[in-house]
Write an enzyme that holds these catalytic residues in place. Structure first.
Site, short mmCIF file in Angstrom:
data_model
loop_
_atom_site.label_atom_id
_atom_site.label_comp_id
_atom_site.label_asym_id
_atom_site.label_seq_id
_atom_site.Cartn_x
_atom_site.Cartn_y
_atom_site.Cartn_z
N ASN A 10 4.10 -0.19 -3.88
CA ASN A 10 5.08 0.24 -4.79
C ASN A 10 5.06 -0.65 -5.98
O ASN A 10 5.76 -1.65 -5.74
CB ASN A 10 6.01 0.92 -4.31
CG ASN A 10 6.99 1.42 -5.32
OD1 ASN A 10 7.15 1.16 -6.60
ND2 ASN A 10 7.82 2.57 -4.83
N LYS A 13 8.64 -1.59 -7.36
CA LYS A 13 9.16 -2.39 -6.22
C LYS A 13 8.80 -3.88 -6.31
O LYS A 13 9.50 -4.92 -6.40
CB LYS A 13 9.02 -2.02 -4.73
CG LYS A 13 10.03 -0.77 -4.45
CD LYS A 13 9.79 -0.79 -2.72
CE LYS A 13 10.31 0.39 -2.37
NZ LYS A 13 10.31 0.46 -0.88
N GLU A 41 1.80 3.82 8.32
CA GLU A 41 2.48 5.13 8.46
C GLU A 41 3.94 4.75 8.47
O GLU A 41 4.69 4.06 9.45
CB GLU A 41 2.20 5.88 9.54
CG GLU A 41 2.05 7.44 9.44
CD GLU A 41 1.10 8.02 8.33
OE1 GLU A 41 1.71 8.61 7.71
OE2 GLU A 41 0.09 7.60 8.55
N ASP A 70 12.91 -1.23 3.00
CA ASP A 70 12.63 0.51 2.99
C ASP A 70 14.01 0.58 2.47
O ASP A 70 15.07 0.50 2.61
CB ASP A 70 12.78 0.77 4.47
CG ASP A 70 12.10 2.13 4.35
OD1 ASP A 70 10.72 2.41 3.97
OD2 ASP A 70 12.77 3.15 4.84
N PHE A 150 11.80 3.25 -12.03
CA PHE A 150 10.59 4.22 -11.35
C PHE A 150 11.57 5.01 -10.22
O PHE A 150 12.87 5.03 -10.27
CB PHE A 150 9.85 2.98 -10.32
CG PHE A 150 10.56 2.64 -9.13
CD1 PHE A 150 11.23 1.38 -9.31
CD2 PHE A 150 10.33 3.11 -7.73
CE1 PHE A 150 11.81 0.88 -8.27
CE2 PHE A 150 11.31 2.49 -6.79
CZ PHE A 150 11.68 1.31 -6.73
N TYR A 152 13.61 7.78 -8.61
CA TYR A 152 14.82 8.53 -8.93
C TYR A 152 15.89 7.89 -9.93
O TYR A 152 16.78 8.44 -10.10
CB TYR A 152 15.69 8.95 -7.70
CG TYR A 152 14.96 9.73 -6.59
CD1 TYR A 152 14.76 10.93 -6.65
CD2 TYR A 152 14.30 9.13 -5.67
CE1 TYR A 152 14.22 11.69 -5.72
CE2 TYR A 152 13.56 9.45 -4.61
CZ TYR A 152 13.61 11.04 -4.55
OH TYR A 152 12.88 11.78 -3.64
N ARG A 179 18.61 -2.97 -4.03
CA ARG A 179 17.39 -3.96 -3.64
C ARG A 179 17.65 -5.31 -4.39
O ARG A 179 17.55 -6.21 -3.65
CB ARG A 179 16.26 -3.25 -4.29
CG ARG A 179 15.06 -4.27 -4.04
CD ARG A 179 13.55 -3.39 -4.00
NE ARG A 179 13.52 -2.06 -3.72
CZ ARG A 179 13.88 -0.91 -4.43
NH1 ARG A 179 14.01 -1.16 -5.72
NH2 ARG A 179 13.77 0.01 -3.86
P1 IMP Z 1 10.03 3.27 0.36
O1 IMP Z 1 11.07 2.37 0.58
O2 IMP Z 1 8.79 2.70 0.12
O3 IMP Z 1 10.03 4.28 1.62
O4 IMP Z 1 10.32 4.30 -0.87
C1 IMP Z 1 11.48 4.75 -1.03
C2 IMP Z 1 11.57 5.60 -1.81
O5 IMP Z 1 12.95 5.76 -2.27
C3 IMP Z 1 10.81 5.22 -3.38
O6 IMP Z 1 9.57 5.52 -3.42
C4 IMP Z 1 11.60 5.98 -4.58
O7 IMP Z 1 11.33 7.35 -4.47
C5 IMP Z 1 13.13 6.13 -3.82
N1 IMP Z 1 13.79 4.59 -4.34
C6 IMP Z 1 14.13 3.54 -3.60
N2 IMP Z 1 14.64 2.40 -4.39
C7 IMP Z 1 14.67 3.20 -5.82
C8 IMP Z 1 15.10 2.89 -6.91
O8 IMP Z 1 15.58 1.69 -7.17
N3 IMP Z 1 14.95 3.49 -7.99
C9 IMP Z 1 14.57 4.85 -7.80
N4 IMP Z 1 14.09 5.30 -6.83
C10 IMP Z 1 14.17 4.50 -5.75
#
Ligand code: IMP
Length: 199
Positions: A10, A13, A41, A70, A150, A152, A179
């Site tokens: 991502n 991130k 996965e 995560d 990015f 939400y 984060r």
């Molecule tokens: P993962 O941690 O890769 O499973 O993804 C978490 C998902 O939560 C991301 O793809 C976003 O859709 C959402 N997300 C996590 N942190 C943020 C943020 O700081 N801003 C906006 N969306 C977030």
């Protein structure tokens, strides 16, 4: 110098984590430095499981220290959803945002509370692990606002600023976000490790 591989594809991130971990003691590597990594996965039942799985697999594969996070958005009115399913709630950010807004249609402001949660894990090739968990409280806007960030971000309203993460921009977001807080705790751990490596 500690080399740390950020175990995420991502790009939003990666940018945030790089900004926060910017330190002369640390060299940041990304998945782009390792083009043939296996796909992982995210099928765990908790943020912890998913973050650990990503970091451990990539660390085993590359032999590097890996940092994974995560994270997810938990909306009170939806009983904590999308939570660990945040990235899979639609095929792109626009779809995911529209799904939330539709489910919260006509829900008044006092029932739109939500929080972002982040679990960050640092895994060493020898199996040592460090974990931190942080959150950031806010509420869900009635329509998307702002251009930064990015996921939400355009619908996550931070009450102290009366602005969405996407309106606030990276600098302020990193100071207050789930984060940002988790990574700053992680950088303290990493700096201590880097210092003890020198002695
Ligand atoms: P993962 O941690 O890769 O499973 O993804 C978490 C998902 O939560 C991301 O793809 C976003 O859709 C959402 N997300 C996590 N942190 C943020 C943020 O700081 N801003 C906006 N969306 C977030």
């Amino acid at each position: 110098m500690l080399e740390i591989l950020i175990a995420t594809n991502n790009l939003g991130k990666v940018k945030e984590i790089k900004d926060i971990l910017d330190s002369p003691e640390i060299k940041i590597l990304t998945m782009k430095d390792f083009p043939h990594l296996p796909k992982i996965e995210e099928d765990g039942k908790t943020y912890q499981e998913n973050a650990f799985k990503k970091a451990r697999k990539i660390s085993e594969y590359t032999g590097k220290i890996c940092l994974a996070d995560d994270s997810g958005l938990e909306i009170d009115y939806l009983k904590g959803k999308p939570g660990i399913y945040s990235s899979r709630w639609g095929s792109n950010d626009e779809e995911r945002i529209n799904k939330v807004l539709k489910l919260l249609e006509n829900v008044p402001i006092n029932k739109r509370n939500a929080k972002f949660v982040c679990v960050a894990i640092l895994v060493f090739p020898d199996g040592k692990i460090y974990t931190v968990k942080e959150e950031c409280k806010g509420s869900i806007e009635f329509k998307p606002k702002g251009e930064h960030g990015f996921g939400y971000d355009p619908i996550f309203l931070v009450p102290e600023y009366d602005k969405t993460f996407a309106e606030l921009g990276d600098k302020i977001k990193n100071q207050i976000s789930h984060r940002g807080k988790a990574m700053r705790r992680m950088i303290n751990i990493i700096n201590e490790l880097a210092a003890s490596e020198k002695t």
